[in-house]
Design an enzyme around this catalytic site. Structure first.
Site, PDB file in Angstrom:
ATOM      1  N   ARG A  62      41.626  42.720  28.206  1.00  0.00           N
ATOM      2  CA  ARG A  62      40.603  43.680  28.844  1.00  0.00           C
ATOM      3  C   ARG A  62      41.138  44.927  29.155  1.00  0.00           C
ATOM      4  O   ARG A  62      42.201  45.208  29.703  1.00  0.00           O
ATOM      5  CB  ARG A  62      40.203  42.699  30.102  1.00  0.00           C
TER       6      ARG A  62
ATOM      7  N   ARG B  96      44.276  33.250  39.685  1.00  0.00           N
ATOM      8  CA  ARG B  96      42.608  33.488  39.784  1.00  0.00           C
ATOM      9  C   ARG B  96      41.881  32.340  39.181  1.00  0.00           C
ATOM     10  O   ARG B  96      40.799  31.908  39.421  1.00  0.00           O
ATOM     11  CB  ARG B  96      42.300  34.759  39.104  1.00  0.00           C
TER      12      ARG B  96
ATOM     13  N   ARG C  80      31.525  32.989  45.631  1.00  0.00           N
ATOM     14  CA  ARG C  80      32.265  32.353  45.138  1.00  0.00           C
ATOM     15  C   ARG C  80      32.676  31.171  45.588  1.00  0.00           C
ATOM     16  O   ARG C  80      33.843  30.559  45.232  1.00  0.00           O
ATOM     17  CB  ARG C  80      33.492  33.394  44.787  1.00  0.00           C
TER      18      ARG C  80
ATOM     19  N   ARG D 220      43.480  46.587  34.530  1.00  0.00           N
ATOM     20  CA  ARG D 220      43.322  46.319  36.048  1.00  0.00           C
ATOM     21  C   ARG D 220      44.872  45.709  36.633  1.00  0.00           C
ATOM     22  O   ARG D 220      45.331  44.872  36.088  1.00  0.00           O
ATOM     23  CB  ARG D 220      42.091  45.322  36.215  1.00  0.00           C
TER      24      ARG D 220
ATOM     25  N   LYS E  53      30.820  37.938  32.831  1.00  0.00           N
ATOM     26  CA  LYS E  53      29.579  38.202  33.796  1.00  0.00           C
ATOM     27  C   LYS E  53      29.400  39.648  34.103  1.00  0.00           C
ATOM     28  O   LYS E  53      28.002  39.861  33.911  1.00  0.00           O
ATOM     29  CB  LYS E  53      30.113  37.582  35.221  1.00  0.00           C
TER      30      LYS E  53
HETATM   31  P1  ADP Z   1      37.163  38.541  38.191  1.00  0.00           P
HETATM   32  O1  ADP Z   1      35.893  37.805  37.922  1.00  0.00           O
HETATM   33  O2  ADP Z   1      37.706  39.100  36.808  1.00  0.00           O
HETATM   34  O3  ADP Z   1      38.242  37.676  38.687  1.00  0.00           O
HETATM   35  P2  ADP Z   1      36.199  40.186  40.186  1.00  0.00           P
HETATM   36  O4  ADP Z   1      36.371  41.823  39.858  1.00  0.00           O
HETATM   37  O5  ADP Z   1      34.963  39.687  40.153  1.00  0.00           O
HETATM   38  O6  ADP Z   1      36.949  39.878  38.913  1.00  0.00           O
HETATM   39  O7  ADP Z   1      37.089  40.134  41.602  1.00  0.00           O
HETATM   40  C1  ADP Z   1      38.461  40.599  41.580  1.00  0.00           C
HETATM   41  C2  ADP Z   1      39.079  40.234  42.793  1.00  0.00           C
HETATM   42  O8  ADP Z   1      38.265  40.565  43.825  1.00  0.00           O
HETATM   43  C3  ADP Z   1      39.106  38.524  43.145  1.00  0.00           C
HETATM   44  O9  ADP Z   1      40.287  38.160  42.314  1.00  0.00           O
HETATM   45  C4  ADP Z   1      39.027  38.487  44.510  1.00  0.00           C
HETATM   46  O10 ADP Z   1      40.283  38.684  45.188  1.00  0.00           O
HETATM   47  C5  ADP Z   1      38.064  39.484  44.910  1.00  0.00           C
HETATM   48  N1  ADP Z   1      36.725  38.983  45.075  1.00  0.00           N
HETATM   49  C6  ADP Z   1      35.645  39.333  44.281  1.00  0.00           C
HETATM   50  N2  ADP Z   1      34.451  38.722  44.768  1.00  0.00           N
HETATM   51  C7  ADP Z   1      34.951  38.101  45.711  1.00  0.00           C
HETATM   52  C8  ADP Z   1      34.145  37.089  46.582  1.00  0.00           C
HETATM   53  N3  ADP Z   1      32.943  36.884  46.404  1.00  0.00           N
HETATM   54  N4  ADP Z   1      34.848  36.583  47.559  1.00  0.00           N
HETATM   55  C9  ADP Z   1      36.201  36.763  47.886  1.00  0.00           C
HETATM   56  N5  ADP Z   1      36.887  37.524  46.669  1.00  0.00           N
HETATM   57  C10 ADP Z   1      36.239  38.187  45.913  1.00  0.00           C
END
Ligand code: ADP
Ligand code: ZN
Length: 216
Positions: free
Chosen positions: A129, A173, A90, A162, A14
């Site tokens: 990554r 996750r 999400r 990360r 994404k």
């Molecule tokens: P990825 O899509 O690779 O898991 P992101 O950078 O989008 O990584 O998200 C990293 C972390 O940030 C998630 O595991 C969560 O803890 C938090 N996070 C990101 N977006 C949201 C969201 N919309 N709602 C709740 N937690 C979020």
């Protein structure tokens, strides 16, 4: 303002697709919820302090925290643009909050694009990554390598892994994605607002081109 939602598992691409799209079209603005949260953690804002533990464990931060951040960001945008929302919403609760924010801002939801990628590809993607801690550019050791190993093409900074990209957190996750985010696919499909792109095998350029078609 228009809004496009990018849906897909962690590691589905994404962020990479959204940043490519935004580089090619200045009317598009890439908004990554993960980047907003990581920045808040780095600055140790009250939201960042609260979010940190959830993120380390690979859990979702509470809906209210991230919804507020996105709401503030959207309220501050003036002028015409299309937001590419990467990582938000999400949960169905977040999607409902977003509906409210969109109507409050007088914005329009154009639709959601799902990057559909199989689990084995996801695990391989996340394992390789790497990211730039300074400018945020994303790489993959084999799939999207930098010109010089371990160094950001854009700013010359040493790349990092990360904190939440370790195998245990990744499994968590993925489980969280399946339990809490997958229902969003039916939510947007049911409204006739979902486009689906097979995200695994094609080269990035092909996926970006398909996403562009979905945006048109
Ligand atoms: P990825 O899509 O690779 O898991 P992101 O950078 O989008 O990584 O998200 C990293 C972390 O940030 C998630 O595991 C969560 O803890 C938090 N996070 C990101 N977006 C949201 C969201 N919309 N709602 C709740 N937690 C979020
Ligand atoms: Zn960089």
């Amino acid at each position: 303002m228009k809004v496009v939602i990018l849906l897909g598992a962690p590691g589905s691409g994404k962020g990479t697709v959204a940043s490519r799209l935004a580089e090619q079209d200045s009317s598009l603005r890439h908004v990554s919820s993960g980047d907003l949260l990581r920045d808040a953690v780095k600055r140790q804002t009250p939201a960042g302090v609260e979010a940190e533990g959830y993120m380390k464990r690979g859990e979702l931060v509470p809906d209210a925290i991230i919804a507020q951040m996105i709401g503030d960001l959207m309220a501050g945008i003036t002028g015409e643009c299309t937001l590419l929302l990467d990582g938000f919403p999400r949960t169905v609760a977040q999607a409902e909050i977003l509906d409210g924010t969109i109507s409050k801002c007088g914005a329009e939801l154009k639709g959601a694009i799902l990057l559909d990628v199989s689990d084995d590809i996801i695990v391989e993607r996340i394992a390789g990554r790497r990211g730039c801690p300074k400018c945020g550019a994303g790489y993959h050791v084999t799939g999207l390598p930098p010109k010089v190993a371990g160094i950001c093409d854009k700013c010359g900074t040493a790349l990092v892994i990360r904190k939440d990209d370790n195998p245990e957190t990744v499994q968590n996750r993925l489980a969280v994605y399946k339990a809490q985010t997958l229902p969003l696919i039916d939510f947007y499909r049911g409204r006739g607002q979902l486009s689906c792109i097979k995200g695994g095998i094609d080269p990035l350029e092909v996926i970006v081109a398909k996403a562009k078609q979905a945006l048109a």
